[in-house]
Design an enzyme around this catalytic site. Sequence first.
Site, mmCIF file in Angstrom:
data_model
loop_
_atom_site.group_PDB
_atom_site.id
_atom_site.type_symbol
_atom_site.label_atom_id
_atom_site.label_comp_id
_atom_site.label_asym_id
_atom_site.label_seq_id
_atom_site.Cartn_x
_atom_site.Cartn_y
_atom_site.Cartn_z
ATOM 1 N N LYS A 47 0.805 -1.197 0.000
ATOM 2 C CA LYS A 47 0.000 0.000 0.000
ATOM 3 C C LYS A 47 0.849 1.263 0.000
ATOM 4 O O LYS A 47 0.421 2.331 -0.418
ATOM 5 C CB LYS A 47 -0.888 0.021 1.260
ATOM 6 N N GLY A 48 2.074 1.147 0.519
ATOM 7 C CA GLY A 48 2.886 2.323 0.844
ATOM 8 C C GLY A 48 3.090 3.319 -0.279
ATOM 9 O O GLY A 48 3.270 4.510 -0.025
ATOM 10 N N GLU A 103 8.023 2.085 -5.831
ATOM 11 C CA GLU A 103 8.031 1.748 -4.402
ATOM 12 C C GLU A 103 8.114 3.019 -3.565
ATOM 13 O O GLU A 103 8.717 4.007 -3.993
ATOM 14 C CB GLU A 103 9.278 0.904 -4.085
ATOM 15 N N ASP A 104 7.544 2.980 -2.385
ATOM 16 C CA ASP A 104 7.725 4.084 -1.447
ATOM 17 C C ASP A 104 9.155 4.066 -0.904
ATOM 18 O O ASP A 104 9.818 5.095 -0.828
ATOM 19 C CB ASP A 104 6.719 3.994 -0.288
ATOM 20 N N ASP A 107 14.165 -0.878 1.477
ATOM 21 C CA ASP A 107 14.852 -0.990 2.766
ATOM 22 C C ASP A 107 15.888 -2.116 2.629
ATOM 23 O O ASP A 107 16.945 -1.921 2.035
ATOM 24 C CB ASP A 107 13.749 -1.295 3.794
ATOM 25 N N LYS A 135 17.277 2.897 1.902
ATOM 26 C CA LYS A 135 18.169 2.808 3.067
ATOM 27 C C LYS A 135 19.389 1.983 2.677
ATOM 28 O O LYS A 135 19.408 0.756 2.889
ATOM 29 C CB LYS A 135 17.444 2.128 4.239
ATOM 30 N N PHE A 156 13.133 4.467 10.905
ATOM 31 C CA PHE A 156 11.761 4.136 10.522
ATOM 32 C C PHE A 156 11.004 5.415 10.208
ATOM 33 O O PHE A 156 11.030 6.368 10.971
ATOM 34 C CB PHE A 156 11.080 3.360 11.654
ATOM 35 N N VAL A 157 10.347 5.431 9.060
ATOM 36 C CA VAL A 157 9.623 6.633 8.638
ATOM 37 C C VAL A 157 8.139 6.359 8.418
ATOM 38 O O VAL A 157 7.741 5.223 8.129
ATOM 39 C CB VAL A 157 10.238 7.246 7.352
ATOM 40 N N ASP A 163 3.075 3.837 6.661
ATOM 41 C CA ASP A 163 2.320 3.705 7.911
ATOM 42 C C ASP A 163 3.158 3.188 9.068
ATOM 43 O O ASP A 163 4.242 2.637 8.879
ATOM 44 C CB ASP A 163 1.191 2.687 7.692
ATOM 45 N N ARG A 169 -0.652 7.043 7.031
ATOM 46 C CA ARG A 169 -0.490 7.053 5.569
ATOM 47 C C ARG A 169 -0.921 8.375 4.931
ATOM 48 O O ARG A 169 -0.415 8.764 3.885
ATOM 49 C CB ARG A 169 -1.303 5.918 4.924
HETATM 50 P P1 5GP Z 1 12.200 -4.222 2.205
HETATM 51 O O1 5GP Z 1 11.570 -5.482 1.730
HETATM 52 O O2 5GP Z 1 13.017 -3.530 1.115
HETATM 53 O O3 5GP Z 1 12.989 -4.399 3.457
HETATM 54 O O4 5GP Z 1 11.058 -3.236 2.628
HETATM 55 C C1 5GP Z 1 10.184 -2.818 1.684
HETATM 56 C C2 5GP Z 1 8.829 -2.391 2.190
HETATM 57 O O5 5GP Z 1 8.764 -2.280 3.605
HETATM 58 C C3 5GP Z 1 8.559 -1.003 1.676
HETATM 59 O O6 5GP Z 1 7.891 -1.068 0.456
HETATM 60 C C4 5GP Z 1 7.689 -0.409 2.738
HETATM 61 O O7 5GP Z 1 6.341 -0.689 2.461
HETATM 62 C C5 5GP Z 1 8.124 -1.086 3.986
HETATM 63 N N1 5GP Z 1 9.091 -0.226 4.699
HETATM 64 C C6 5GP Z 1 10.432 -0.272 4.651
HETATM 65 N N2 5GP Z 1 10.978 0.670 5.446
HETATM 66 C C7 5GP Z 1 9.939 1.336 5.989
HETATM 67 C C8 5GP Z 1 9.848 2.452 6.893
HETATM 68 O O8 5GP Z 1 10.828 3.036 7.368
HETATM 69 N N3 5GP Z 1 8.584 2.858 7.195
HETATM 70 C C9 5GP Z 1 7.453 2.256 6.706
HETATM 71 N N4 5GP Z 1 6.287 2.751 7.092
HETATM 72 N N5 5GP Z 1 7.503 1.209 5.863
HETATM 73 C C10 5GP Z 1 8.739 0.762 5.501
HETATM 74 MG MG MG Z 2 6.095 -0.635 0.022
#
Ligand code: 5GP
Ligand code: MG
Length: 180
Positions: A47-48, A103-104, A107, A135, A156-157, A163, A169
């Site tokens: 959803k992000g 993607e938002d 990470d 990140k 964490f944001v 969210d 959101r």
């Molecule tokens: P990854 O799989 O790359 O570790 O994380 C990807 C997903 O985790 C992102 O699309 C996002 O939805 C969520 N995410 C990663 N970091 C953050 C953060 O700092 N805050 C929030 N709210 N969601 C995050």
């Molecule tokens: Mg996401």
Amino acid sequence: MNKIEIENLNFEKLFDEKVIDRTVNRLAKKISKDYEHKELLIISVLKGSFMFTSDLVKKLTIPCEVEFVKITSYTGTQSTENVFVQTLPDRERLLNRNIIIVEDIVDTGNTLNYFLPILKQYNPTSIQICTLLHKPEVFRYDWHIAYKGWDIEKEFVVGYGMDYNEIGRGLPCIYRQKEK
Ligand code: 5GP
Ligand code: MG
């Protein structure tokens, strides 16, 4: 509002609306140039990234189609290795398309690392990644991110689509969790 509280976690403002707007403009300009004569399909990861996707496509000066996939991997403030893809577009919508995944935030990269091979099975012409935030400190993979708003720290944001336990959101700015 420079400081907010969600369920006992404290957050402070990281990017305001103006900075976000400028960043989305910059990314939209570059994508519009790079895809001028290509048929572009945006795949937005829910959803992000709903708010980022909506602002981004408004600013594109080229036509594009938009699809959504729902992928979940995060619980609370932590990324997990358990990735689920909950919706996928029909195969014919992806065949021979120039895709940009929106993607938002990238990470660890676990989410897209899981999704990229699935997408490749659909034989698109090309796949690139566009993320508002990244990140690099915790990123585990070596695939290229073609369009990136900002690198941020291992923090964490919330806000602008992102969210904390489904809250935050709708915030127009991006906030980071304050050190305890
Ligand atoms: P990854 O799989 O790359 O570790 O994380 C990807 C997903 O985790 C992102 O699309 C996002 O939805 C969520 N995410 C990663 N970091 C953050 C953060 O700092 N805050 C929030 N709210 N969601 C995050
Ligand atoms: Mg996401």
